[in-house]
Write an enzyme that holds these catalytic residues in place. Structure first.
Site, PDB file in Angstrom:
ATOM      1  N   HIS A 286      35.147  51.493  44.095  1.00 43.89           N
ATOM      2  CA  HIS A 286      35.817  51.034  44.696  1.00 43.89           C
ATOM      3  C   HIS A 286      35.469  52.149  46.205  1.00 43.89           C
ATOM      4  O   HIS A 286      35.987  52.183  47.414  1.00 43.89           O
ATOM      5  CB  HIS A 286      37.878  51.889  44.556  1.00 43.89           C
ATOM      6  CG  HIS A 286      37.382  53.478  44.268  1.00 43.89           C
ATOM      7  ND1 HIS A 286      37.269  53.555  43.237  1.00 43.89           N
ATOM      8  CD2 HIS A 286      37.807  54.098  45.238  1.00 43.89           C
ATOM      9  CE1 HIS A 286      38.012  54.622  43.177  1.00 43.89           C
ATOM     10  NE2 HIS A 286      37.913  54.998  43.980  1.00 43.89           N
TER      11      HIS A 286
ATOM     12  N   ASP B  99      35.521  49.161  37.707  1.00 40.32           N
ATOM     13  CA  ASP B  99      35.279  50.341  38.589  1.00 40.32           C
ATOM     14  C   ASP B  99      33.961  51.331  39.019  1.00 40.32           C
ATOM     15  O   ASP B  99      33.353  52.176  39.263  1.00 40.32           O
ATOM     16  CB  ASP B  99      36.570  51.388  38.589  1.00 40.32           C
ATOM     17  CG  ASP B  99      36.479  51.837  40.085  1.00 40.32           C
ATOM     18  OD1 ASP B  99      36.094  51.251  40.803  1.00 40.32           O
ATOM     19  OD2 ASP B  99      37.288  52.838  39.994  1.00 40.32           O
TER      20      ASP B  99
ATOM     21  N   GLY C  65      38.332  61.694  47.532  1.00 45.13           N
ATOM     22  CA  GLY C  65      37.315  61.971  47.756  1.00 45.13           C
ATOM     23  C   GLY C  65      35.892  62.611  46.859  1.00 45.13           C
ATOM     24  O   GLY C  65      34.440  62.239  46.676  1.00 45.13           O
TER      25      GLY C  65
ATOM     26  N   SER D 299      36.262  60.703  43.884  1.00 43.39           N
ATOM     27  CA  SER D 299      35.536  59.409  42.984  1.00 43.39           C
ATOM     28  C   SER D 299      34.459  58.620  43.019  1.00 43.39           C
ATOM     29  O   SER D 299      34.074  58.588  43.882  1.00 43.39           O
ATOM     30  CB  SER D 299      36.847  57.894  44.245  1.00 43.39           C
ATOM     31  OG  SER D 299      37.778  58.070  43.848  1.00 43.39           O
TER      32      SER D 299
ATOM     33  N   VAL E 121      41.840  33.555  23.611  1.00 45.93           N
ATOM     34  CA  VAL E 121      43.126  34.109  22.668  1.00 45.93           C
ATOM     35  C   VAL E 121      44.678  34.615  24.068  1.00 45.93           C
ATOM     36  O   VAL E 121      44.131  35.292  24.684  1.00 45.93           O
ATOM     37  CB  VAL E 121      43.183  34.840  21.570  1.00 45.93           C
ATOM     38  CG1 VAL E 121      42.886  33.905  20.658  1.00 45.93           C
ATOM     39  CG2 VAL E 121      42.804  35.603  22.037  1.00 45.93           C
TER      40      VAL E 121
END
Length: 488
Positions: A116, A147, A219, A221, A275
């Protein structure tokens, strides 16, 4: 006299005990050397992407152009001065900038961050600590489902880098530190502990986060969560906005596999058995004759997919993959996804109370096809049915399914019973049974009329105290379990 003497003596002993505990306190770890060693490998990542004014904004400006002379004229004039005309034919693209963190994993310039952070970026730049000039980076690969993303700086051969540790061995209560660029502040370090493991926060299909109270802010991340050996045990990813000291990191055990595939220039390939599944609650376990709520209940098996070919059936409970126990649906998804397409594995399922071992050759998970499956069914069906065809049981009004309704639900023929009404306050309502549901099975016995439904409830349901309904709902299959204590 004896009581008056014992009271101050007890207080003195308690004070001495407290003093001894305080003197024996374990000191906070000294992380200065660790920060000096690992800090230079943590980088700031800045991105630029081109964005257009949204339709809603454009409509607002068109209304403004048609009605000048209001109190907002100054605001709109200043906005258009910087961003250009936004009305008819206006809305010129403008640059959006964002910032995050990352860390180097090899001397030749491979960098890990969150997907992201770099999603839809036109330009990615990397800023090292104490380096004035940012460096251009290219996106090697990314994996939205976890991510994670991998970047590369060319022309470098001697960069400081971090190594992955084993997140599986880290324990709740262990010290960890986060290094990153919160709010754009260069190389900020925060210290905390591992608060919990295996957190599911609804971020994606493979949630298995490490929770930490080491401060993680906007910030951070993509930055590393580091143990006291200096190894990366997690990638900082998310926070609870309304809480303090609640941050989440992707465990390194998951990240290593994903990054290895991206580094090879490949898209991430995951196993798939075909499934749909749901977790098991206490009532469902009772209906299935299980001793506990562990495992994943198969709600449907897709035709032609690996599970169908291996003989897995709707109503089976998957309890183990390759000999390792499965606790719930989330764990089953992670276990299967960790295997490669084409690989064969043994799975243990419980079928009508008995364990069965099946061998499954995995297919490949396709997120785009998954998003297209299970959509709402067509509207349709008979509006009414003869009153004599209806019956009440466990708080439900039921009747047989008509051919027209079966067609609308994608069924090859009419079968099951249709729920036309759910009694207010009934156990069925609390179990999330809804009008419009079609019940195919009760306690894994097929029912095609209200009378058959009532018979199974009176016999098997009475013995177990619950009934588990296999339901067709808008072309999806779900199980709902209804206790029989207060029902009619």
């Amino acid at each position: 006299m004896q009581k008056r003497f014992l009271a101050p003596l007890s207080a003195t002993l308690m004070l001495l005990a407290w003093t001894s505990l305080a003197a024996a306190r374990i000191p906070l770890p000294d992380i200065t050397e660790l920060v000096d060693k690992d800090g230079p490998a943590v980088v700031n990542i800045s991105t630029t992407k081109t964005a257009k004014v949204q339709e809603g904004m454009r409509d607002m400006f068109e209304q403004f152009h048609n009605r000048r002379g209001g109190p907002m004229d100054d605001f709109f004039d200043q906005f258009e001065k910087f961003f250009g005309p936004q009305g008819k034919g206006g809305g010129k693209p403008h640059k959006q900038r964002s910032m995050g963190s990352g860390f180097v994993i090899s001397a030749d310039g491979y960098i890990v961050t969150n997907n992201h952070v770099i999603d839809n970026a036109d330009e990615v730049k990397v800023q090292f600590k104490n380096n004035e000039k940012p460096l251009a980076a290219k996106i090697v690969g990314r994996d939205p489902e976890t991510d994670l993303a991998l970047l590369k700086i060319d022309g470098k051969s001697n960069l400081p880098f971090l190594e992955f540790g084993d997140s599986g061995k880290i324990k709740v209560g262990e010290w960890v530190l986060a290094i990153g660029n919160p709010f754009g502040l260069e190389n900020t370090v925060t210290l905390g502990i591992v608060s919990a493991k295996g957190r599911i926060i609804g971020a994606g299909p493979f949630d298995n986060f490490i929770q930490t109270d080491a401060s993680i802010n906007p910030g951070n991340s993509g930055g590393p969560l580091i143990d006291l050996d200096g190894k990366v045990v997690g990638i900082n990813t998310a926070i609870v906005a309304s809480g303090q000291g609640i941050g989440f990191a992707i465990p390194s055990s998951m990240a290593k596999e994903v990054i290895a595939q991206l580094r090879e220039g490949k898209t991430v390939k995951r196993g798939w058995i075909g499934v749909t599944i749901q977790d098991i609650d206490e009532n469902t376990a009772k209906a299935l004759g299980l001793d506990n709520t562990k495992g994943a209940l198969v709600t449907s098996v897709l035709d032609g997919q690996p599970a169908a070919k291996a003989g897995i059936k709707t109503g089976d409970v998957i309890t183990a993959v390759a000999g390792d126990k499965v606790e719930n649906t989330n764990e089953l998804l992670r276990r299967i996804a960790a295997l490669r397409p084409g690989q064969s594995t043994e799975m243990t399922v419980v079928r009508k109370g008995s364990p069965v071992t099946v061998s499954v050759t995995l297919g490949e998970r396709d997120p785009q096809k998954l998003a297209q499956q299970g959509g709402p069914g067509e509207e349709g069906g008979d509006a009414t049915a003869p009153a004599e065809a209806q019956a009440k049981s466990v708080g439900l009004t039921l009747r047989a399914v008509t051919a027209k309704e079966a067609k609308a639900l994608g069924m090859d023929k009419a079968r099951g019973v249709l729920v036309t009404e759910v009694e207010d306050g009934s156990e069925a309502e609390q179990a999330d049974v809804r009008p419009g549901d079609v019940v195919f099975e009760v306690n894994q016995r097929a029912v095609n009329s209200p009378e058959e439904f009532k018979k199974v409830v009176a016999e098997d349901g009475k013995d177990k105290g619950v009934v588990m309904l296999q339901i067709k709902r808008q072309r999806q299959t779900v199980f709902r379990t209804v206790p029989l204590g207060e029902t009619k």
